[in-house]
Design a protein around this motif. Structure first.
Motif, PDB file in Angstrom:
ATOM      1  N   VAL A   1      13.959 -28.418   5.931  1.00  0.00           N
ATOM      2  CA  VAL A   1      14.480 -28.885   7.212  1.00  0.00           C
ATOM      3  C   VAL A   1      15.879 -28.298   7.365  1.00  0.00           C
ATOM      4  O   VAL A   1      16.761 -28.546   6.539  1.00  0.00           O
ATOM      5  N   GLU A   2      16.085 -27.526   8.397  1.00  0.00           N
ATOM      6  CA  GLU A   2      17.368 -26.882   8.646  1.00  0.00           C
ATOM      7  C   GLU A   2      18.457 -27.922   8.893  1.00  0.00           C
ATOM      8  O   GLU A   2      18.200 -28.991   9.450  1.00  0.00           O
TER       9      GLU A   2
ATOM     10  N   GLY B   1      20.259 -40.210  12.585  1.00  0.00           N
ATOM     11  CA  GLY B   1      20.757 -39.184  11.671  1.00  0.00           C
ATOM     12  C   GLY B   1      20.322 -39.506  10.252  1.00  0.00           C
ATOM     13  O   GLY B   1      20.535 -40.612   9.763  1.00  0.00           O
ATOM     14  N   THR B   2      19.708 -38.532   9.580  1.00  0.00           N
ATOM     15  CA  THR B   2      19.174 -38.819   8.257  1.00  0.00           C
ATOM     16  C   THR B   2      19.174 -37.558   7.396  1.00  0.00           C
ATOM     17  O   THR B   2      20.035 -36.696   7.569  1.00  0.00           O
ATOM     18  N   HIS B   3      18.187 -37.417   6.500  1.00  0.00           N
ATOM     19  CA  HIS B   3      18.206 -36.374   5.478  1.00  0.00           C
ATOM     20  C   HIS B   3      16.854 -35.672   5.374  1.00  0.00           C
ATOM     21  O   HIS B   3      15.823 -36.209   5.792  1.00  0.00           O
ATOM     22  N   MET B   4      16.870 -34.481   4.788  1.00  0.00           N
ATOM     23  CA  MET B   4      15.633 -33.734   4.594  1.00  0.00           C
ATOM     24  C   MET B   4      14.636 -34.535   3.771  1.00  0.00           C
ATOM     25  O   MET B   4      13.431 -34.513   4.037  1.00  0.00           O
ATOM     26  N   GLY B   5      15.123 -35.247   2.755  1.00  0.00           N
ATOM     27  CA  GLY B   5      14.251 -36.023   1.891  1.00  0.00           C
ATOM     28  C   GLY B   5      13.591 -37.204   2.562  1.00  0.00           C
ATOM     29  O   GLY B   5      12.680 -37.818   2.001  1.00  0.00           O
ATOM     30  N   VAL B   6      14.033 -37.541   3.770  1.00  0.00           N
ATOM     31  CA  VAL B   6      13.400 -38.595   4.567  1.00  0.00           C
ATOM     32  C   VAL B   6      12.406 -37.977   5.560  1.00  0.00           C
ATOM     33  O   VAL B   6      11.294 -38.470   5.728  1.00  0.00           O
TER      34      VAL B   6
ATOM     35  N   ILE C   1       2.132 -26.086   9.094  1.00  0.00           N
ATOM     36  CA  ILE C   1       3.490 -26.616   9.113  1.00  0.00           C
ATOM     37  C   ILE C   1       4.486 -25.488   8.885  1.00  0.00           C
ATOM     38  O   ILE C   1       4.353 -24.692   7.952  1.00  0.00           O
ATOM     39  N   PHE C   2       5.472 -25.401   9.753  1.00  0.00           N
ATOM     40  CA  PHE C   2       6.542 -24.444   9.605  1.00  0.00           C
ATOM     41  C   PHE C   2       7.806 -25.189   9.182  1.00  0.00           C
ATOM     42  O   PHE C   2       7.925 -26.391   9.410  1.00  0.00           O
ATOM     43  N   PRO C   3       8.762 -24.494   8.569  1.00  0.00           N
ATOM     44  CA  PRO C   3      10.051 -25.148   8.305  1.00  0.00           C
ATOM     45  C   PRO C   3      10.609 -25.741   9.595  1.00  0.00           C
ATOM     46  O   PRO C   3      10.483 -25.163  10.672  1.00  0.00           O
ATOM     47  N   ILE C   4      11.203 -26.920   9.487  1.00  0.00           N
ATOM     48  CA  ILE C   4      11.691 -27.633  10.666  1.00  0.00           C
ATOM     49  C   ILE C   4      13.106 -27.182  10.995  1.00  0.00           C
ATOM     50  O   ILE C   4      13.986 -27.180  10.137  1.00  0.00           O
TER      51      ILE C   4
END
Length: 251
Positions: free
Chosen positions: A210-211, A186-191, A6-9
Motif C-alpha cells: 500500500v503506497e 487514517g491507518t496503516h498498511m498492516g490494517v 489485486i494490484f498494489p494499492i
C-alpha cells in the motif's frame, strides 16, 4: 489463488463515490512517509504532504457535483493514534491534511462549511487527539499491527471498526437524512492489506503493498445491507460477518 486480480494499492485507489442521501463512504488511508530515524527530533512525523493533493481531488469530485436539492457531503475524520517511538503521530498528521483539504475545497466552491466537518462543528462532541492538539478523532482499533498479532487478529478489530462506523452512520442519518457521510480513517498498511485480502478471497498473511498516502474506499448505501470495497480496478461487494470474513474467528 485470489478470486480477483489485486494490484498494489496507491493514491489513485481513493476514488470519490456517487453522492447518495443516507450513504456512507469509509476511506481507509495509509499514512504519509515519515521520519524513521528514532533519534531524530521529529521522529515519526510525516515528511511529505502529497496526500493533500489526493484528498483535494476526492473532495473536489464530491463537493463539485453537489446539486441545489441533492445530498450534501459531511465528513468525520478519524485516525490511528499509533506513535512512533515517543514522538510523531504519522496517521493523525496525515489525516489533518484531509481536514484541510476538505475545508479548502469547500472554500473554493463557495460552499457553506457549517456542519460539514464534524470534527470542527460545535454541535457535535468529538474527542480530539490531545497529545498532538489535533482535531482528528483517535481510534485505537486503527493502530498498526502489533508484534504479537496475526493478520486474522488485525482483521477482527478492523471488522469491528467498520461495524462501528456503519452504526454511527445509521444514527447520523436519522438526524441528517440528506447527507452523504464520509468517514476518513487514517491507518496503516498492516490494517488495509488483510482487509483487502479477506474481501477478495486472498491469503491474509500475503503482503499487499500500500503506497504512502494510498488506500481504499468502502461504500454503503442507505440500507447498509451490503458494503462495497472499491479500488481503481474493481468493486467487490461483501457483508460484515459474511462470506468475505469466513473462517476468521467466527465471522
Amino acid at each position: 489463488m485470489s478470486e480477483f486480480q489485486i494490484f498494489p494499492i496507491g493514491r489513485e485507489d481513493i476514488g470519490a463515490p456517487k453522492l447518495v442521501a443516507g450513504g456512507v463512504s469509509v476511506v481507509l488511508q495509509r499514512h504519509e512517509e515519515f521520519v524513521i530515524e528514532p533519534s531524530a527530533e521529529n521522529a515519526g512525523s510525516i515528511t511529505s504532504l502529497d496526500a493533500y493533493d489526493t484528498d483535494v481531488a476526492f473532495f473536489d469530485s464530491l463537493i463539485g457535483h453537489e446539486s441545489v436539492h441533492g445530498p450534501k457531503t459531511t465528513a468525520l475524520f478519524t485516525a490511528s493514534d499509533s506513535r512512533y517511538g515517543v514522538r510523531g503521530y504519522r496517521s493523525v498528521e496525515t489525516t489533518e491534511l484531509a481536514i484541510q483539504a476538505m475545508a479548502d475545497v469547500l472554500h473554493d466552491h463557495r460552499k457553506d462549511s457549517a456542519g460539514r466537518v464534524i470534527n470542527l462543528c460545535p454541535d457535535f462532541y468529538i474527542n480530539r487527539h490531545v497529545p498532538s492538539d489535533e482535531d482528528v478523532r483517535p481510534v485505537p482499533a486503527l493502530r498498526e499491527r502489533q508484534p504479537d498479532e496475526r493478520a486474522s487478529d488485525v482483521l477482527r478489530r478492523t471488522h469491528g471498526v467498520l461495524q462501528n462506523f456503519v452504526d454511527y452512520a445509521r444514527v447520523f442519518h436519522t438526524h441528517n437524512p440528506n447527507r452523504h457521510l464520509v468517514i476518513w480513517a487514517g491507518t496503516h498498511m498492516g490494517v488495509i492489506s488483510p482487509l483487502v485480502r479477506a474481501i477478495t478471497g486472498g491469503v491474509l498473511e500475503d503482503r499487499l503493498p500500500v503506497e504512502y498516502g494510498g488506500g481504499v474506499v468502502i461504500n454503503a448505501r442507505p440500507d447498509h445491507a451490503d458494503l462495497q470495497l472499491t479500488t481503481r480496478t474493481q468493486t467487490v461487494s461483501f457483508r460484515l460477518g459474511g462470506r468475505a470474513m469466513a473462517g476468521v474467528g467466527g465471522f
